[in-house]
Design an enzyme around this catalytic site. Sequence first.
Site, PDB file in Angstrom:
ATOM      1  N   THR A  96       0.772  -1.408   0.407  1.00 33.43           N
ATOM      2  CA  THR A  96      -0.330  -0.077   0.117  1.00 33.43           C
ATOM      3  C   THR A  96       1.119   0.914  -0.039  1.00 33.43           C
ATOM      4  O   THR A  96       1.420   1.782   0.830  1.00 33.43           O
ATOM      5  CB  THR A  96      -1.117   0.000   0.532  1.00 33.43           C
ATOM      6  OG1 THR A  96      -2.031  -0.930   1.037  1.00 33.43           O
ATOM      7  CG2 THR A  96      -1.816   1.218   1.238  1.00 33.43           C
ATOM      8  N   LYS A 171      -7.334   1.655  -2.649  1.00 31.70           N
ATOM      9  CA  LYS A 171      -6.900   1.025  -1.790  1.00 31.70           C
ATOM     10  C   LYS A 171      -6.804   2.134  -0.660  1.00 31.70           C
ATOM     11  O   LYS A 171      -7.416   2.218   0.781  1.00 31.70           O
ATOM     12  CB  LYS A 171      -5.698   0.246  -1.417  1.00 31.70           C
ATOM     13  CG  LYS A 171      -5.139   0.020  -0.400  1.00 31.70           C
ATOM     14  CD  LYS A 171      -5.386  -0.994   0.306  1.00 31.70           C
ATOM     15  CE  LYS A 171      -5.275  -1.510   1.721  1.00 31.70           C
ATOM     16  NZ  LYS A 171      -3.924  -2.647   1.770  1.00 31.70           N
ATOM     17  N   LYS A 239      -0.213   4.813   8.928  1.00 29.39           N
ATOM     18  CA  LYS A 239      -0.052   5.374   7.619  1.00 29.39           C
ATOM     19  C   LYS A 239      -0.617   5.194   6.055  1.00 29.39           C
ATOM     20  O   LYS A 239      -0.771   6.142   5.546  1.00 29.39           O
ATOM     21  CB  LYS A 239       1.273   4.460   7.192  1.00 29.39           C
ATOM     22  CG  LYS A 239       2.015   4.583   5.945  1.00 29.39           C
ATOM     23  CD  LYS A 239       1.565   3.554   4.731  1.00 29.39           C
ATOM     24  CE  LYS A 239       1.270   2.190   5.190  1.00 29.39           C
ATOM     25  NZ  LYS A 239       1.024   1.995   3.816  1.00 29.39           N
TER      26      LYS A 239
END
Length: 287
Positions: A96, A171, A239
């Site tokens: 990701t 995502k 994150k």
Amino acid sequence: MTQYGFLGLGIMGNPMAANLVRAGFQVVVWNRNPAKCAPLVALGARQGGSPREVAAACDITFAMLADPAAASEVCFGPEGVLEGIGGGRGYIDMSTVDDVTARTIAEAVAERGGRFLEAPVSGTKKPAEDGTLIILAAGARALYDEAAPALDTMGKKRMYLGTVGQGARMKLVVNAIMGGMMTALCEGVALGQKGGLDGAEILETLDAGALANPLFRGKGPMLLQGEYPTSFPLKHMQKDLRLAVALGDELGQPLHCIAAVNETFKRARMAGHADEDLAAVFQVIKQ
């Protein structure tokens, strides 16, 4: 038979690579900590000495790394993927990352004569173990088609989203929504408990109506037990929220709720919950 490489054997990469080996694929694995390769080698994988070595030896190399910095280091660093890619071989990064990082890696791989696909996944440790991830791919369509047998071993659904960057964006959208849902659940349970409601009855009520969903069903009991075995590390959620907020800045889209959720997860990370499951955000919310 197609030779596959797999770089990164952490909480997600390990079970994903193991599923490929168990399915009978020829797999060469690498991890920054070489000891993590041992269980895969015991299953039948071979161990590579560096990302360069793996990318040079394999027709298609997968990577599942922690964040944009790790993805960039494995690609561009000494003995990195770029030193081994070429000759039409494929590189599929399932980490990701932000869309800028994905495009930067894609351009570099293409310049070396390789093909690139980004393929971040929706799903945590259990779906990775069960091979039921949702794969969000974008980039070289021919590589997507060639890798289909391996992708279908790791996931229950795969989507081709077009040009590189769109997988990363999808995502981040998914995880931003997940972070918001997790925060709302924690705040609701904390409010109810302070108001004298039974936590189990709160969860039962939610599960009986329109708000029933797998996230609440899986994470809700953790809140009541006060134990957070890691399926999706809180630090990784924070994150992703940070990257989603940055994407909002890039596109000029206000993200008032997601920005606030990011601050809550940031507080939980700084409070010592970084390596626990994302549900541990409840520990700072209930205070």
